[in-house]
Scaffold this active site. Sequence first.
Site, PDB file in Angstrom:
ATOM      1  N   LYS A   7      -5.977   3.639   9.170  1.00 50.30           N
ATOM      2  CA  LYS A   7      -5.318   4.833   8.259  1.00 50.30           C
ATOM      3  C   LYS A   7      -5.880   6.153   8.265  1.00 50.30           C
ATOM      4  CE  LYS A   7      -3.461   0.883   5.572  1.00 50.30           C
ATOM      5  NZ  LYS A   7      -3.437   0.676   3.992  1.00 50.30           N
ATOM      6  N   SER A  19       1.182  -1.343   0.232  1.00 46.61           N
ATOM      7  CA  SER A  19      -0.120   0.165  -0.141  1.00 46.61           C
ATOM      8  C   SER A  19       0.920   1.342   0.211  1.00 46.61           C
ATOM      9  CB  SER A  19      -1.087   0.094   1.191  1.00 46.61           C
ATOM     10  OG  SER A  19      -0.487   0.213   2.514  1.00 46.61           O
TER      11      SER A  19
END
Length: 806
Positions: free
Chosen positions: A725, A682
């Site tokens: 996140k 990611s």
Amino acid sequence: MDILEKEFLTLPVMPLRGTTMFPGMVLNFDVERAISRAAVEKAFAADNQIFLVTQKQLSKEEPEADDLYSVGTLCTISQILRVQGSSMMKVRVEGVCRAKITELLALRPHITASIEPLTEPEAPTGARVEAEIRKCIGLFNQYSLATAAVAPETMLRVIDMTDCGALADYVAQNVYFQHSHKQLVLDEVRPLKRLQLVSDLLVRELDVLNLQRLLDEDTHEQIDADQRDYYLREQMKVIQRELGDSDGEYGDETEEYEKKIMALHLPRESEEKLLKEVSRMAKQPFGSAESAVTRTYLDICLDLPWGKRTRDTTDIARARKCLDADHYGLEKVKERIIEFLAVRSLAPKLTGGVLCLVGPPGVGKTSIAMSIARATNRKLARISLGGVHDEAEIRGHRKTYVGAMPGRIIAGMQQAKSMNPVMVLDEIDKMASDFRGDPASALLEALDGEQNGTFRDNFLEIPFDLSDVLFITTCNTTDTIPRALLDRMEVIELGSYTDEEKLLIAKEHLLPKQRKKHGLTAAKLKLSDEALREIIADYTRESGVRILERQLAAICRKTARIISEGERKSVSVKAGELQPLLGAPKYNRDRMYPTDEVGLVRGLAWTSVGGEVLDVEVSVMAGTGKLELTGNLGDVMKESAKAAVTYIRTRAEALGIDPEFYKNRDIHIHFPEGAVPKDGPSAGITVCVAVISALTGVPVRRDIAMTGEISLRGRVMAIGGLREKTMAALRCGIHTVIVPSENERDLDEIDPNVRKAMDFVLTDHVDKILDVALRRPAAAAEEAKPAFAFAEPHAKARSRVRQVTQ
């Protein structure tokens, strides 16, 4: 010349095993070893003189020099008898005198040594010697009475002896001493000292014999008592049979077992099996191991909750109130339990299910499972599976094994005393498998709704119904759970708590609990909301609230000490006043950088304790095109960085970058906090933007963060952990986040407080977000801008979500 007058003799040596030869004694023994037969043959062919010495290790077949004692007995062979058809011979020898080996001359075919006869001093006389002789004779008499192994003529000969040295040798020869102790007697050439040594050894041997006698008496008493009980019970059995009062020795006990079994109304197969076991027990002798095993088996079977059930609650409002009182948040889990209760109220015959609560440590998986039992009005059975690696722990052992017991599933049913409990299987991902079997495979039958109605434990050997059990499993990850087992469970994920959720949990649950535990009241200890936020931000870094609860417990302990010592009557803690109570902050808060910088991009990462802001630093230098990756990176992250550099090479001219940069520039990509392992795809978009910034010299906006996997063609692909996140970005003060367009479906899962405070930029290609991420000069941006524009994807998120299009 007499043999004793010679200073040194060269004689064959025969080693003895477990036997010691003394001077003046006659010994008969068998000779089998080749070296011993050769020594006897050599002595017999010469002058019949042979040296006998004891070897130290009895098991040594061919002794070496170090395996023999130095002092032995010089002997004369008086008779040899050869056994027909065998190599063995019988030998009779007479001891002449003590002697010692001065030098070994040969080891094969027999041992040959230089022997020095030892001169014995003359035996002393007097009253003391007479007393020692009488003492030794008395001890030998006690030994003969205790063992009954001494012949009467031997005792008469001992009484006749007046020479203390000869008496010591004779007693040592006829008493069971260890060969090492006998060797001590043989080594001693002084007659009186030798007699005293023998007396001491006799005292020790008598003590051992007394202890042995006491042990034998205890054993005989126990055997006699068991035999007496057996005969009495056999007689009682015959009398009862004659009177017709009972069928056997167990009498009322057998009848009682049969009544209990019939009262349970079990299925025919199970009932016949248990009655058969009762009949088998009645035929066993009383006190036998088999009867004890059968009785234990019947007791465990009858202790199970056959047919016993608790009535499920149908008050959904009460159940919801109960769940809300125990836990803040966890809406998915609560909603699933309410649905379960609603269905049960409409379809009471619905069988139990299997829920799997997945989440990081400390988010309340086990406690929510216990709250479910209270909300559904069911009994609770909790089974910890962490570290279980034996299949028998789940399915039990066969009852034929010593100490056999049922498995943990049946033990949990015993504990719950109900056929429809809530059974919590904690830490199901921590099970292991080894040569004793795979416990995860043993759970397949128990957790399968189509099979667990006839679950068979190895100990019970009869089917047991688990279909009404509500199984709830907990784990931190599903990666280690076998696919077949995971397929039987409904997985519900419990994510990390936001800081606001932790604040409310601390205020409503943790702080009141710790106050009560430490004897404090709300008036004696007050914590402001800002102080709680400071604890959450500076003293904890976790997904759950375990460490937060420990920090609150530490504050309560210090408050209790302050109040007990009379320093203050109450404590009120505000922000900035935590250091005297908790020490220096353990974690540094992530903050926004003061200025935009070239080659520095803030990425977003997921960890087991929640989300993290992950910086990516890129430096470009003149060189030969070397790509350096540092920061304790995993293989996936390294591959993602290489894919980003490859994409930039294909788009170099369009991005205003020297197409030859991969030949004349060295690129160093670094992820700070090098001690922390990092991996995952990611960070691809983050690395790509950082490298573009470093190669073009255009700074990256400090108020933006991003996450997304990148392909070789610049496509931005979906990632996981978006909820955690975005929480990390908000904690850092960042309000704009670039996420892949494919993750638009996950925006509804983000905490409402985070959604309100955050701008989300959705993109499916790197080119589309460069103007958003880079702080280009106005003219340059207009000149390089191909035709990028922002478009709103749908009306429901119009103020916070925008889709970047070309």
